[in-house]
Design a protein around this motif. Structure first.
Motif, PDB file in Angstrom:
ATOM      1  N   SER A  96      72.331  -9.949  -0.373  1.00  0.00           N
ATOM      2  CA  SER A  96      70.567  -9.842   0.563  1.00  0.00           C
ATOM      3  C   SER A  96      69.676  -9.042  -1.061  1.00  0.00           C
ATOM      4  O   SER A  96      69.025  -8.379  -0.517  1.00  0.00           O
ATOM      5  CB  SER A  96      71.137  -8.968   1.305  1.00  0.00           C
ATOM      6  OG  SER A  96      72.127  -7.623   1.479  1.00  0.00           O
ATOM      7  N   ILE A  97      70.563  -8.906  -1.638  1.00  0.00           N
ATOM      8  CA  ILE A  97      69.866  -7.904  -3.001  1.00  0.00           C
ATOM      9  C   ILE A  97      68.686  -8.969  -3.582  1.00  0.00           C
ATOM     10  O   ILE A  97      68.107 -10.245  -3.373  1.00  0.00           O
ATOM     11  CB  ILE A  97      70.653  -8.279  -3.721  1.00  0.00           C
ATOM     12  CG1 ILE A  97      72.135  -7.851  -4.105  1.00  0.00           C
ATOM     13  CG2 ILE A  97      70.247  -7.353  -5.498  1.00  0.00           C
ATOM     14  CD1 ILE A  97      72.789  -7.564  -5.787  1.00  0.00           C
ATOM     15  N   LEU A  98      67.818  -8.304  -3.778  1.00  0.00           N
ATOM     16  CA  LEU A  98      66.388  -8.263  -4.139  1.00  0.00           C
ATOM     17  C   LEU A  98      65.710  -8.475  -5.329  1.00  0.00           C
ATOM     18  O   LEU A  98      66.081  -7.134  -5.882  1.00  0.00           O
ATOM     19  CB  LEU A  98      65.338  -8.170  -2.938  1.00  0.00           C
ATOM     20  CG  LEU A  98      65.208  -8.415  -1.865  1.00  0.00           C
ATOM     21  CD1 LEU A  98      64.221  -8.153  -0.749  1.00  0.00           C
ATOM     22  CD2 LEU A  98      65.038  -9.823  -1.264  1.00  0.00           C
ATOM     23  N   PHE A  99      65.484  -9.405  -6.036  1.00  0.00           N
ATOM     24  CA  PHE A  99      64.649  -8.520  -7.256  1.00  0.00           C
ATOM     25  C   PHE A  99      63.192  -9.184  -7.047  1.00  0.00           C
ATOM     26  O   PHE A  99      62.959 -10.244  -7.631  1.00  0.00           O
ATOM     27  CB  PHE A  99      65.825  -9.534  -8.606  1.00  0.00           C
ATOM     28  CG  PHE A  99      65.609  -9.346 -10.175  1.00  0.00           C
ATOM     29  CD1 PHE A  99      65.762  -7.973 -10.513  1.00  0.00           C
ATOM     30  CD2 PHE A  99      64.238 -10.608 -10.593  1.00  0.00           C
ATOM     31  CE1 PHE A  99      65.319  -7.635 -12.207  1.00  0.00           C
ATOM     32  CE2 PHE A  99      64.058 -10.167 -12.180  1.00  0.00           C
ATOM     33  CZ  PHE A  99      64.329  -8.657 -12.176  1.00  0.00           C
ATOM     34  N   LEU A 128      67.944 -13.251  -4.060  1.00  0.00           N
ATOM     35  CA  LEU A 128      68.734 -13.543  -5.971  1.00  0.00           C
ATOM     36  C   LEU A 128      69.004 -14.828  -5.257  1.00  0.00           C
ATOM     37  O   LEU A 128      69.368 -15.680  -6.476  1.00  0.00           O
ATOM     38  CB  LEU A 128      70.398 -13.105  -5.951  1.00  0.00           C
ATOM     39  CG  LEU A 128      70.932 -12.445  -6.993  1.00  0.00           C
ATOM     40  CD1 LEU A 128      70.375 -12.151  -7.757  1.00  0.00           C
ATOM     41  CD2 LEU A 128      72.706 -11.439  -6.740  1.00  0.00           C
ATOM     42  N   PRO A 129      69.649 -15.478  -4.717  1.00  0.00           N
ATOM     43  CA  PRO A 129      69.513 -16.911  -4.664  1.00  0.00           C
ATOM     44  C   PRO A 129      68.333 -17.840  -5.483  1.00  0.00           C
ATOM     45  O   PRO A 129      68.436 -18.542  -6.154  1.00  0.00           O
ATOM     46  CB  PRO A 129      70.040 -17.765  -3.352  1.00  0.00           C
ATOM     47  CG  PRO A 129      70.952 -16.365  -2.714  1.00  0.00           C
ATOM     48  CD  PRO A 129      69.510 -15.283  -3.212  1.00  0.00           C
ATOM     49  N   ILE A 130      67.004 -17.295  -4.921  1.00  0.00           N
ATOM     50  CA  ILE A 130      66.178 -17.624  -5.574  1.00  0.00           C
ATOM     51  C   ILE A 130      65.756 -17.953  -6.961  1.00  0.00           C
ATOM     52  O   ILE A 130      65.514 -18.876  -7.852  1.00  0.00           O
ATOM     53  CB  ILE A 130      64.937 -17.333  -4.964  1.00  0.00           C
ATOM     54  CG1 ILE A 130      64.716 -18.057  -3.474  1.00  0.00           C
ATOM     55  CG2 ILE A 130      63.744 -18.362  -5.171  1.00  0.00           C
ATOM     56  CD1 ILE A 130      64.830 -19.737  -2.965  1.00  0.00           C
TER      57      ILE A 130
END
Length: 101
Positions: free
Chosen positions: A57-60, A65-67
């Motif tokens: 669920s980490i956002l960058f 993250l999968p994207i």
């Protein structure tokens, strides 16, 4: 020492050596590109690597993250193709554009 019957013998031999060296550099470039593309294909198609980041669920920068994982693979693919194009231009493998009259 030049043979008077073959005044250009040394020039021909040196151009053969240069051509052989150029072919070996081109072959090395092709092998490096093949390994690079194989690594990118493994990163894109090997399920455990993707599954390790898919549940995250980490956002960058607001992007999951999968994207980012697939965007990074696409970015590295584009970068690899660009570097290959520059190498082929440097080796003279890509012909110059001709003007159409």
């Amino acid at each position: 020492m030049q043979n008077p019957n073959y005044p250009f013998q040394e020039v021909v031999m040196s151009s053969i050596i240069v051509a052989h060296q150029k072919r070996s550099l081109i072959s090395l470039k092709n092998k490096i590109l093949a390994v690079y593309l194989l690594v990118l294909a493994l990163l894109a198609l090997f399920p455990p690597l993707y599954l390790s980041v898919s549940g995250s669920s980490i956002l960058f920068l607001g992007i999951p993250l999968p994207i980012i994982y697939y965007l990074a693979i696409a970015l590295f693919l584009g970068l690899g193709l660009w570097v290959t194009y520059l190498a082929e231009c440097a080796f003279g493998e890509i012909p110059e554009d001709e003007e159409v009259s």
